[in-house]
Motif scaffolding. Structure first.
Motif, PDB file in Angstrom:
ATOM      1  N   ASN A 104       0.155 -19.316  31.208  1.00 52.44           N
ATOM      2  CA  ASN A 104      -0.174 -19.396  29.791  1.00 52.44           C
ATOM      3  C   ASN A 104      -0.320 -20.850  29.374  1.00 52.44           C
ATOM      4  O   ASN A 104      -0.078 -21.765  30.166  1.00 52.44           O
ATOM      5  N   ARG A 105      -0.682 -21.077  28.133  1.00 58.14           N
ATOM      6  CA  ARG A 105      -0.966 -22.434  27.649  1.00 58.14           C
ATOM      7  C   ARG A 105       0.269 -23.332  27.654  1.00 58.14           C
ATOM      8  O   ARG A 105       0.158 -24.556  27.737  1.00 58.14           O
ATOM      9  N   THR A 106       1.471 -22.761  27.565  1.00 57.84           N
ATOM     10  CA  THR A 106       2.690 -23.584  27.493  1.00 57.84           C
ATOM     11  C   THR A 106       3.287 -23.895  28.864  1.00 57.84           C
ATOM     12  O   THR A 106       4.112 -24.785  28.988  1.00 57.84           O
ATOM     13  N   GLY A 107       2.881 -23.133  29.880  1.00 58.56           N
ATOM     14  CA  GLY A 107       3.436 -23.355  31.217  1.00 58.56           C
ATOM     15  C   GLY A 107       4.819 -22.771  31.410  1.00 58.56           C
ATOM     16  O   GLY A 107       5.488 -23.033  32.404  1.00 58.56           O
ATOM     17  N   VAL A 108       5.279 -21.931  30.478  1.00 59.34           N
ATOM     18  CA  VAL A 108       6.586 -21.281  30.604  1.00 59.34           C
ATOM     19  C   VAL A 108       6.370 -19.922  31.268  1.00 59.34           C
ATOM     20  O   VAL A 108       5.639 -19.087  30.739  1.00 59.34           O
ATOM     21  N   ARG A 109       6.979 -19.714  32.420  1.00 55.91           N
ATOM     22  CA  ARG A 109       6.786 -18.479  33.174  1.00 55.91           C
ATOM     23  C   ARG A 109       8.043 -17.619  33.129  1.00 55.91           C
ATOM     24  O   ARG A 109       9.147 -18.105  33.353  1.00 55.91           O
ATOM     25  N   ALA A 110       7.846 -16.347  32.846  1.00 56.98           N
ATOM     26  CA  ALA A 110       8.934 -15.371  32.939  1.00 56.98           C
ATOM     27  C   ALA A 110       8.827 -14.707  34.307  1.00 56.98           C
ATOM     28  O   ALA A 110       7.822 -14.074  34.601  1.00 56.98           O
ATOM     29  N   THR A 111       9.814 -14.894  35.158  1.00 56.60           N
ATOM     30  CA  THR A 111       9.771 -14.331  36.508  1.00 56.60           C
ATOM     31  C   THR A 111      10.419 -12.952  36.532  1.00 56.60           C
ATOM     32  O   THR A 111      11.023 -12.512  35.539  1.00 56.60           O
ATOM     33  N   CYS A 112      10.336 -12.276  37.658  1.00 55.61           N
ATOM     34  CA  CYS A 112      10.875 -10.916  37.801  1.00 55.61           C
ATOM     35  C   CYS A 112      12.307 -10.792  37.264  1.00 55.61           C
ATOM     36  O   CYS A 112      12.591  -9.931  36.435  1.00 55.61           O
ATOM     37  N   PRO A 113      13.254 -11.644  37.731  1.00 57.65           N
ATOM     38  CA  PRO A 113      14.625 -11.493  37.240  1.00 57.65           C
ATOM     39  C   PRO A 113      14.797 -11.803  35.760  1.00 57.65           C
ATOM     40  O   PRO A 113      15.721 -11.285  35.131  1.00 57.65           O
ATOM     41  N   ASP A 114      13.911 -12.617  35.185  1.00 59.55           N
ATOM     42  CA  ASP A 114      14.018 -12.892  33.750  1.00 59.55           C
ATOM     43  C   ASP A 114      13.878 -11.612  32.939  1.00 59.55           C
ATOM     44  O   ASP A 114      14.518 -11.454  31.893  1.00 59.55           O
ATOM     45  N   CYS A 115      13.037 -10.708  33.408  1.00 63.21           N
ATOM     46  CA  CYS A 115      12.777  -9.461  32.684  1.00 63.21           C
ATOM     47  C   CYS A 115      13.605  -8.277  33.181  1.00 63.21           C
ATOM     48  O   CYS A 115      13.825  -7.325  32.432  1.00 63.21           O
ATOM     49  N   HIS A 116      14.036  -8.328  34.426  1.00 62.47           N
ATOM     50  CA  HIS A 116      14.671  -7.141  35.011  1.00 62.47           C
ATOM     51  C   HIS A 116      16.134  -7.300  35.402  1.00 62.47           C
ATOM     52  O   HIS A 116      16.752  -6.322  35.841  1.00 62.47           O
ATOM     53  N   VAL A 117      16.685  -8.504  35.265  1.00 57.47           N
ATOM     54  CA  VAL A 117      18.100  -8.707  35.620  1.00 57.47           C
ATOM     55  C   VAL A 117      18.821  -9.352  34.438  1.00 57.47           C
ATOM     56  O   VAL A 117      18.412 -10.424  33.977  1.00 57.47           O
ATOM     57  N   PRO A 118      19.884  -8.726  33.940  1.00 56.80           N
ATOM     58  CA  PRO A 118      20.634  -9.323  32.829  1.00 56.80           C
ATOM     59  C   PRO A 118      21.211 -10.685  33.207  1.00 56.80           C
ATOM     60  O   PRO A 118      21.507 -10.940  34.367  1.00 56.80           O
ATOM     61  N   LYS A 119      21.388 -11.536  32.225  1.00 56.88           N
ATOM     62  CA  LYS A 119      21.934 -12.868  32.483  1.00 56.88           C
ATOM     63  C   LYS A 119      23.460 -12.866  32.491  1.00 56.88           C
ATOM     64  O   LYS A 119      24.073 -13.603  33.242  1.00 56.88           O
ATOM     65  N   ASP A 120      24.086 -12.041  31.644  1.00 54.38           N
ATOM     66  CA  ASP A 120      25.547 -12.048  31.618  1.00 54.38           C
ATOM     67  C   ASP A 120      26.103 -11.355  32.859  1.00 54.38           C
ATOM     68  O   ASP A 120      25.508 -10.428  33.396  1.00 54.38           O
ATOM     69  N   TRP A 121      27.248 -11.825  33.308  1.00 49.53           N
ATOM     70  CA  TRP A 121      27.784 -11.477  34.618  1.00 49.53           C
ATOM     71  C   TRP A 121      28.038  -9.985  34.802  1.00 49.53           C
ATOM     72  O   TRP A 121      27.659  -9.400  35.812  1.00 49.53           O
ATOM     73  N   VAL A 122      28.683  -9.342  33.838  1.00 48.63           N
ATOM     74  CA  VAL A 122      29.056  -7.924  33.991  1.00 48.63           C
ATOM     75  C   VAL A 122      27.815  -7.053  34.139  1.00 48.63           C
ATOM     76  O   VAL A 122      27.701  -6.244  35.066  1.00 48.63           O
ATOM     77  N   HIS A 123      26.854  -7.230  33.229  1.00 43.81           N
ATOM     78  CA  HIS A 123      25.629  -6.415  33.310  1.00 43.81           C
ATOM     79  C   HIS A 123      24.793  -6.777  34.536  1.00 43.81           C
ATOM     80  O   HIS A 123      24.101  -5.928  35.090  1.00 43.81           O
ATOM     81  N   LYS A 124      24.879  -8.028  34.963  1.00 43.13           N
ATOM     82  CA  LYS A 124      24.154  -8.439  36.169  1.00 43.13           C
ATOM     83  C   LYS A 124      24.709  -7.714  37.394  1.00 43.13           C
ATOM     84  O   LYS A 124      23.954  -7.213  38.229  1.00 43.13           O
ATOM     85  N   ILE A 125      26.040  -7.631  37.499  1.00 43.38           N
ATOM     86  CA  ILE A 125      26.678  -6.927  38.627  1.00 43.38           C
ATOM     87  C   ILE A 125      26.273  -5.456  38.628  1.00 43.38           C
ATOM     88  O   ILE A 125      25.936  -4.886  39.669  1.00 43.38           O
TER      89      ILE A 125
END
Length: 203
Positions: free
Chosen positions: A71-92
């Motif tokens: 995109n024009r800004t160069g910010v990419r959302a990768t697979c884990p950005d959309c499909h893996v939670p960032k907080d530890w409990v939900h990530k596990i």
């Protein structure tokens, strides 16, 4: 000093052994945690996700044609950005659930484009159901109603986002197909009557 007090006092050697055991336990704990965390992060990259043939030849190819990839800004959302939670409990929890995906990978259930297409609607509905249940938690890492400047959006988008916020809708209610093709069987009117925005790489 009485004989009783001599016997009840811990001996220097016993104290050293206790400290050695305690120190070894702490060191082993740190090493285990570091190794576990390293493994978690290694499996949380786009390269790991597309190391599976099924992902690389199907959904990854679709994703490379979307605004989330380039995109024009160069910010990419990768697979884990959309499909893996960032907080530890939900990530596990998500990583444990992914073990089911490994089972189907080794079983070869979706190892050809034809097999994948036959399962696409079911797989997509599983993801949509999860996103709906979590109020599109992973989308909100980057997108949030409170952070939107409606005055800078196109009039249609601005009105739709404001209506969605008022109606208590979440991202996935309107943005199915934003990063992957919609299944051929998918009918947006049947899924969410009255919702007008459905972006898809098929469109």
């Amino acid at each position: 000093m009485s004989d009783q007090s001599k016997t009840s006092a811990p001996k220097p050697r016993a104290r050293r052994v206790t400290w050695l055991i305690l120190s070894a336990g702490i060191l082993i704990g740190i090493l285990f945690w570091g190794g576990f965390n390293t493994a978690m992060e290694a499996t949380n990259t786009e390269q790991f996700c597309i190391s599976c043939h099924e992902m690389k030849v199907n959904v990854y190819q679709e994703y490379t044609d979307t605004i989330h990839y380039t995109n024009r800004t160069g910010v990419r959302a990768t697979c884990p950005d959309c499909h893996v939670p960032k907080d530890w409990v939900h990530k596990i929890v998500r990583k444990i659930q992914a073990s089911n995906e490994l089972y189907h990978h080794f079983k070869g259930d979706v190892d050809t484009p034809e097999k994948f297409e036959a399962q696409r609607i079911r797989l997509a509905q599983n993801v949509w159901r999860t996103m709906k249940a979590t109020d599109s938690r992973e989308c909100r890492n980057c997108h949030d109603f409170e952070s939107m400047n409606y005055n800078k959006q196109e009039s249609r988008s601005s009105q739709s986002h404001q209506d969605a916020e008022d109606a208590g809708l979440t991202c996935i209610d309107c943005h199915k197909g934003i990063a992957h093709q919609l299944p051929m069987e998918y009918d947006p009117e049947q899924d969410a009557p009255g919702q007008s925005i459905f972006y898809s790489v098929r469109d």
